[in-house]
Design a protein around this motif. Sequence first.
Motif, PDB file in Angstrom:
ATOM      1  N   LEU A 117       0.837  -1.204   0.000  1.00  0.00           N
ATOM      2  CA  LEU A 117       0.000   0.000   0.000  1.00  0.00           C
ATOM      3  C   LEU A 117       0.871   1.252   0.000  1.00  0.00           C
ATOM      4  O   LEU A 117       0.558   2.245  -0.677  1.00  0.00           O
ATOM      5  CB  LEU A 117      -0.939  -0.009   1.211  1.00  0.00           C
ATOM      6  N   TYR A 118       1.968   1.199   0.736  1.00  0.00           N
ATOM      7  CA  TYR A 118       2.888   2.338   0.801  1.00  0.00           C
ATOM      8  C   TYR A 118       3.507   2.604  -0.576  1.00  0.00           C
ATOM      9  O   TYR A 118       3.557   3.757  -1.045  1.00  0.00           O
ATOM     10  CB  TYR A 118       3.972   2.059   1.837  1.00  0.00           C
ATOM     11  N   LEU A 169      -5.801  -3.090  -1.828  1.00  0.00           N
ATOM     12  CA  LEU A 169      -4.792  -2.902  -2.875  1.00  0.00           C
ATOM     13  C   LEU A 169      -5.421  -2.352  -4.145  1.00  0.00           C
ATOM     14  O   LEU A 169      -4.853  -1.471  -4.797  1.00  0.00           O
ATOM     15  CB  LEU A 169      -4.081  -4.227  -3.158  1.00  0.00           C
ATOM     16  N   LYS A 170      -6.595  -2.848  -4.471  1.00  0.00           N
ATOM     17  CA  LYS A 170      -7.311  -2.322  -5.640  1.00  0.00           C
ATOM     18  C   LYS A 170      -7.650  -0.846  -5.441  1.00  0.00           C
ATOM     19  O   LYS A 170      -7.435  -0.012  -6.333  1.00  0.00           O
ATOM     20  CB  LYS A 170      -8.581  -3.146  -5.873  1.00  0.00           C
ATOM     21  N   GLY A 172      -4.810   1.437  -6.017  1.00  0.00           N
ATOM     22  CA  GLY A 172      -4.305   1.633  -7.371  1.00  0.00           C
ATOM     23  C   GLY A 172      -3.749   0.415  -8.069  1.00  0.00           C
ATOM     24  O   GLY A 172      -3.280   0.518  -9.207  1.00  0.00           O
ATOM     25  N   LEU A 173      -3.781  -0.769  -7.414  1.00  0.00           N
ATOM     26  CA  LEU A 173      -3.323  -1.978  -8.091  1.00  0.00           C
ATOM     27  C   LEU A 173      -4.447  -2.462  -9.002  1.00  0.00           C
ATOM     28  O   LEU A 173      -5.449  -3.001  -8.538  1.00  0.00           O
ATOM     29  CB  LEU A 173      -2.946  -3.061  -7.085  1.00  0.00           C
ATOM     30  N   ASP A 174      -4.272  -2.248 -10.286  1.00  0.00           N
ATOM     31  CA  ASP A 174      -5.369  -2.439 -11.233  1.00  0.00           C
ATOM     32  C   ASP A 174      -5.396  -3.804 -11.894  1.00  0.00           C
ATOM     33  O   ASP A 174      -6.456  -4.287 -12.287  1.00  0.00           O
ATOM     34  CB  ASP A 174      -5.279  -1.372 -12.336  1.00  0.00           C
ATOM     35  N   MET A 175      -4.220  -4.440 -12.049  1.00  0.00           N
ATOM     36  CA  MET A 175      -4.167  -5.647 -12.882  1.00  0.00           C
ATOM     37  C   MET A 175      -3.167  -6.649 -12.333  1.00  0.00           C
ATOM     38  O   MET A 175      -2.085  -6.270 -11.869  1.00  0.00           O
ATOM     39  CB  MET A 175      -3.796  -5.269 -14.317  1.00  0.00           C
ATOM     40  N   VAL A 176      -3.546  -7.921 -12.397  1.00  0.00           N
ATOM     41  CA  VAL A 176      -2.687  -9.019 -11.952  1.00  0.00           C
ATOM     42  C   VAL A 176      -2.514 -10.006 -13.099  1.00  0.00           C
ATOM     43  O   VAL A 176      -3.494 -10.406 -13.746  1.00  0.00           O
ATOM     44  CB  VAL A 176      -3.288  -9.737 -10.726  1.00  0.00           C
ATOM     45  N   GLY A 228     -12.081  -6.840  -7.804  1.00  0.00           N
ATOM     46  CA  GLY A 228     -12.286  -5.834  -8.839  1.00  0.00           C
ATOM     47  C   GLY A 228     -11.081  -5.563  -9.708  1.00  0.00           C
ATOM     48  O   GLY A 228     -11.093  -4.630 -10.520  1.00  0.00           O
ATOM     49  N   MET A 229     -10.038  -6.369  -9.557  1.00  0.00           N
ATOM     50  CA  MET A 229      -8.845  -6.190 -10.396  1.00  0.00           C
ATOM     51  C   MET A 229      -9.017  -6.927 -11.722  1.00  0.00           C
ATOM     52  O   MET A 229      -9.705  -7.947 -11.796  1.00  0.00           O
ATOM     53  CB  MET A 229      -7.612  -6.739  -9.687  1.00  0.00           C
TER      54      MET A 229
END
Length: 290
Positions: free
Chosen positions: A84-85, A120-121, A124-128, A163-164
């Motif tokens: 997250l940081y 995380l989503k 800003g973590l959009d895609m895995v 939601g990623m």
Amino acid sequence: MRYEGTVYRPPSEASSLIIQLTIGCARNTCTFCAMYKDKNFRVRDLNEVVEDLKMARNYYQRIKVKRIFLADGDALIVKTPDLLYILQKCKEYFPEVERISVYGAPKDIIHKTPEELKQLKQAGLDMVYMGLESGDDQVLKEVKKGVTAAEMIEAGQKVRAAGMVLSMTIISGLGGRKLMKEHALNSAKVITAIKPEYVGFLTLLIEPGTPMYEQYQAGELDLLSPEEALDETKLFIENVDAEGTVFRANHASNYVPLAGTLNGEKQKILAQIQRSKEMSSYRPENFRGL
């Protein structure tokens, strides 16, 4: 930016800013994989990662960075507060960023709670990107993936629920002739259960220096011909049920480029396969690559 060793990224991240959050792969046991063999796995010091973000911002002062890929192979193994940081710092230095993505090992995803993945989503973590490789437990065992089909489904469904965007890869031919049918049908079952946004087919290439190469040299592997690889793909397409999933088999390793969206373009994909078989139109072996 500072990089250690060879840096790998998905083909769709070709224009992304790559920042190494981890070095190497935490497991690195897959018999077919030659990646990260020159590295001992570790999570980088977060201050170093932030310094790299600062250097990248200074370098790209007049360029908008739309995508960031957090390498290496196991970014999701990092503790959630630390992730997250770093995500917050990515947004701070690159407010214009539209997508942040990572490789996600199934076990790393499973070890995150649904709440952590949603955090995380939101950060800003959009895609895995997740390597399925195969949906068949025997194939997974033989290539030492270290995970079962059921765990693959659990991990994929958790990413989707958060939601990623999820992109998954399957390696055609990984089960050889012996497990060709099981590999195709059970991979179709896993994709049907998850329904990722993207699924990509690669075709097996035996790389020197891997345990699989040693098996090949010893005559222990029965590899698929181009025609058999297409038959395997055909069996997968006929049995998968994943409405809206974008299917691609246009990697440099593939004998034939294929593309379409499931389920509506199944017949289009099958027609591409049939046409290639009738014409015996395949990429030459010396033109295939990873």
